[in-house]
Design a protein around this motif. Structure first.
Motif, PDB file in Angstrom:
ATOM      1  N   HIS A 242       3.910   5.220  -5.887  1.00  0.00           N
ATOM      2  CA  HIS A 242       3.750   4.815  -7.430  1.00  0.00           C
ATOM      3  C   HIS A 242       2.588   4.545  -7.856  1.00  0.00           C
ATOM      4  O   HIS A 242       2.333   3.355  -7.956  1.00  0.00           O
ATOM      5  CB  HIS A 242       4.951   3.822  -7.426  1.00  0.00           C
ATOM      6  CG  HIS A 242       6.145   4.005  -6.973  1.00  0.00           C
ATOM      7  ND1 HIS A 242       7.219   4.660  -7.631  1.00  0.00           N
ATOM      8  CD2 HIS A 242       7.177   3.813  -6.053  1.00  0.00           C
ATOM      9  CE1 HIS A 242       8.407   4.663  -7.187  1.00  0.00           C
ATOM     10  NE2 HIS A 242       7.974   4.142  -5.985  1.00  0.00           N
ATOM     11  N   PRO A 243       1.877   5.523  -8.360  1.00  0.00           N
ATOM     12  CA  PRO A 243       0.290   5.351  -8.654  1.00  0.00           C
ATOM     13  C   PRO A 243       0.386   4.352  -9.902  1.00  0.00           C
ATOM     14  O   PRO A 243      -0.602   3.659 -10.073  1.00  0.00           O
ATOM     15  CB  PRO A 243       0.104   6.781  -9.194  1.00  0.00           C
ATOM     16  CG  PRO A 243       0.901   7.925  -8.166  1.00  0.00           C
ATOM     17  CD  PRO A 243       2.175   7.074  -8.144  1.00  0.00           C
ATOM     18  N   LYS A 244       1.320   4.367 -10.497  1.00  0.00           N
ATOM     19  CA  LYS A 244       1.320   3.365 -11.762  1.00  0.00           C
ATOM     20  C   LYS A 244       0.997   1.802 -11.378  1.00  0.00           C
ATOM     21  O   LYS A 244       0.450   1.251 -12.200  1.00  0.00           O
ATOM     22  CB  LYS A 244       2.611   3.209 -12.690  1.00  0.00           C
ATOM     23  CG  LYS A 244       3.785   2.764 -11.641  1.00  0.00           C
ATOM     24  CD  LYS A 244       5.023   2.811 -12.537  1.00  0.00           C
ATOM     25  CE  LYS A 244       6.185   2.262 -11.842  1.00  0.00           C
ATOM     26  NZ  LYS A 244       7.388   1.973 -12.431  1.00  0.00           N
ATOM     27  N   LEU A 245       1.413   1.341 -10.053  1.00  0.00           N
ATOM     28  CA  LEU A 245       1.109   0.346  -9.669  1.00  0.00           C
ATOM     29  C   LEU A 245      -0.486  -0.228  -9.672  1.00  0.00           C
ATOM     30  O   LEU A 245      -1.019  -1.209  -9.575  1.00  0.00           O
ATOM     31  CB  LEU A 245       1.800  -0.138  -8.191  1.00  0.00           C
ATOM     32  CG  LEU A 245       3.172   0.111  -7.979  1.00  0.00           C
ATOM     33  CD1 LEU A 245       3.378  -0.088  -6.535  1.00  0.00           C
ATOM     34  CD2 LEU A 245       3.555  -1.362  -8.872  1.00  0.00           C
ATOM     35  N   TRP A 246      -1.411   0.911  -9.405  1.00  0.00           N
ATOM     36  CA  TRP A 246      -2.775   0.867  -9.474  1.00  0.00           C
ATOM     37  C   TRP A 246      -3.316   0.187 -10.807  1.00  0.00           C
ATOM     38  O   TRP A 246      -4.256  -0.592 -10.964  1.00  0.00           O
ATOM     39  CB  TRP A 246      -3.676   2.120  -9.331  1.00  0.00           C
ATOM     40  CG  TRP A 246      -3.470   2.797  -7.971  1.00  0.00           C
ATOM     41  CD1 TRP A 246      -2.350   3.400  -7.435  1.00  0.00           C
ATOM     42  CD2 TRP A 246      -4.087   2.206  -6.920  1.00  0.00           C
ATOM     43  NE1 TRP A 246      -2.673   3.850  -6.146  1.00  0.00           N
ATOM     44  CE2 TRP A 246      -3.582   3.092  -5.817  1.00  0.00           C
ATOM     45  CE3 TRP A 246      -5.311   1.351  -6.697  1.00  0.00           C
ATOM     46  CZ2 TRP A 246      -4.481   3.026  -4.449  1.00  0.00           C
ATOM     47  CZ3 TRP A 246      -5.801   1.413  -5.292  1.00  0.00           C
ATOM     48  CH2 TRP A 246      -5.114   2.134  -4.444  1.00  0.00           C
ATOM     49  N   LEU A 247      -2.300   0.308 -11.913  1.00  0.00           N
ATOM     50  CA  LEU A 247      -2.669  -0.334 -13.255  1.00  0.00           C
ATOM     51  C   LEU A 247      -1.717  -1.368 -13.527  1.00  0.00           C
ATOM     52  O   LEU A 247      -2.302  -2.665 -14.066  1.00  0.00           O
ATOM     53  CB  LEU A 247      -2.477   0.856 -14.178  1.00  0.00           C
ATOM     54  CG  LEU A 247      -3.538   2.006 -14.078  1.00  0.00           C
ATOM     55  CD1 LEU A 247      -2.980   2.959 -15.348  1.00  0.00           C
ATOM     56  CD2 LEU A 247      -4.916   1.619 -14.216  1.00  0.00           C
TER      57      LEU A 247
ATOM     58  N   LEU B 222       0.855  -1.180   0.129  1.00  0.00           N
ATOM     59  CA  LEU B 222      -0.130   0.065  -0.031  1.00  0.00           C
ATOM     60  C   LEU B 222       0.876   1.310   0.079  1.00  0.00           C
ATOM     61  O   LEU B 222       0.471   2.325  -0.572  1.00  0.00           O
ATOM     62  CB  LEU B 222      -0.992   0.037   1.147  1.00  0.00           C
ATOM     63  CG  LEU B 222      -2.092  -1.066   1.092  1.00  0.00           C
ATOM     64  CD1 LEU B 222      -2.749  -1.176   2.628  1.00  0.00           C
ATOM     65  CD2 LEU B 222      -3.031  -0.858   0.182  1.00  0.00           C
ATOM     66  N   TRP B 223       1.982   1.301   0.498  1.00  0.00           N
ATOM     67  CA  TRP B 223       2.799   2.298   0.867  1.00  0.00           C
ATOM     68  C   TRP B 223       3.399   2.543  -0.697  1.00  0.00           C
ATOM     69  O   TRP B 223       3.553   3.593  -1.002  1.00  0.00           O
ATOM     70  CB  TRP B 223       4.091   2.069   1.867  1.00  0.00           C
ATOM     71  CG  TRP B 223       5.277   3.129   1.826  1.00  0.00           C
ATOM     72  CD1 TRP B 223       6.318   2.841   0.799  1.00  0.00           C
ATOM     73  CD2 TRP B 223       5.804   3.778   2.698  1.00  0.00           C
ATOM     74  NE1 TRP B 223       7.120   3.971   1.187  1.00  0.00           N
ATOM     75  CE2 TRP B 223       6.730   4.621   2.669  1.00  0.00           C
ATOM     76  CE3 TRP B 223       4.808   4.440   3.802  1.00  0.00           C
ATOM     77  CZ2 TRP B 223       7.306   5.620   3.102  1.00  0.00           C
ATOM     78  CZ3 TRP B 223       5.419   5.864   4.471  1.00  0.00           C
ATOM     79  CH2 TRP B 223       6.420   6.217   4.106  1.00  0.00           C
ATOM     80  N   CYS B 224       3.806   1.588  -1.397  1.00  0.00           N
ATOM     81  CA  CYS B 224       4.180   1.784  -2.560  1.00  0.00           C
ATOM     82  C   CYS B 224       3.420   1.974  -3.590  1.00  0.00           C
ATOM     83  O   CYS B 224       3.628   2.967  -4.413  1.00  0.00           O
ATOM     84  CB  CYS B 224       5.022   0.488  -3.191  1.00  0.00           C
ATOM     85  SG  CYS B 224       6.554  -0.041  -2.152  1.00  0.00           S
ATOM     86  N   MET B 225       2.076   1.505  -3.605  1.00  0.00           N
ATOM     87  CA  MET B 225       1.130   2.025  -4.676  1.00  0.00           C
ATOM     88  C   MET B 225       0.726   3.661  -4.355  1.00  0.00           C
ATOM     89  O   MET B 225       0.471   4.183  -5.253  1.00  0.00           O
ATOM     90  CB  MET B 225      -0.268   1.174  -4.278  1.00  0.00           C
ATOM     91  CG  MET B 225       0.088  -0.387  -4.743  1.00  0.00           C
ATOM     92  SD  MET B 225      -1.321  -1.136  -4.168  1.00  0.00           S
ATOM     93  CE  MET B 225      -2.501  -0.578  -5.124  1.00  0.00           C
TER      94      MET B 225
END
Length: 211
Positions: free
Chosen positions: A27-32, A21-24
């Motif tokens: 790094h918003p790209k992780l949502w995709l 969750l911290w990384c998401m």
């Protein structure tokens, strides 16, 4: 020596999920690139199509997608090191062993800060694969036995899945209430043993030669 599970035992919450969750967030790209694949894999696992180890591999795959991992893991522990239980800090010793199913790249930095030894699930961030079985349930006891069966004075865990390792210790304790309350390990009566067997039988063995 004393041996401790980590998540839910001496650390309130799950550091693997917390770090994801911290990384998401950073790094918003992780949502995709990460989250949709995890959701799909979770559904397929629930349907019985994919084995548990494939789910775990997908769950940890975000660790391969972070180009500033070393920076982010230290920042994460800067913020959340305070979640280490006070009861543990009061009795911590330099020969303590933390043994955790969370990836070694997450557990290693906090163990170093605490000045204790650790063993965790071996995960290759470059290739996104486990290099050994998950350090979970029977694997924890196997690790101790493979290393000469050192004397464990006290063992602490929040999960009955760790009963195999609890049986290797002189004394075992169950940790409850969000890593705040320590009680004696329960008696292994028929009802408790049924719960133990259900927790241990996870199918989490990792087949390194499979996709």
């Amino acid at each position: 020596m004393n041996v401790y599970d980590f998540d839910g035992t001496i650390f309130y919450s799950d550091c693997s999920i917390g770090f994801a969750l911290w990384c998401m967030k950073r790094h918003p790209k992780l949502w995709l690139t990460y989250l949709p694949g995890v959701i799909k894999t979770l559904i397929l696992h629930k349907m019985g199509i994919l084995p548990n180890y494939r789910l775990q591999r997908k769950m940890f795959s975000y660790l391969t997608m972070i180009d500033d991992f070393d920076t982010q893991i230290e920042l994460y522990w800067d913020k959340y090191e305070s979640r280490i239980s006070e009861w543990y800090l009061a009795q911590k010793k330099s020969d303590d062993l933390i043994i955790s199913a969370s990836p070694d790249c997450i557990i290693g930095p906090i163990a170093k800060r605490l000045g204790v030894n650790y063993m965790a699930t071996e995960y290759d961030r470059e290739f996104g694969i486990f290099t050994n079985n998950l350090m979970y349930a029977k694997e924890k006891a196997k690790y101790i036995i493979d290393h000469g069966f050192p004397v464990i004075d006290n063992f602490y865990s929040d999960s009955l899945a760790d009963t195999p390792l609890a049986l290797c210790a002189e004394k075992a304790y169950l940790v409850k209430d969000n890593a705040t309350t320590v009680v004696d390990w329960p008696e292994l009566d028929d009802e408790t043993m049924k719960m133990v067997k259900d927790k241990i039988n996870t199918g989490w063995s990792i087949h390194l030669n499979e996709d």
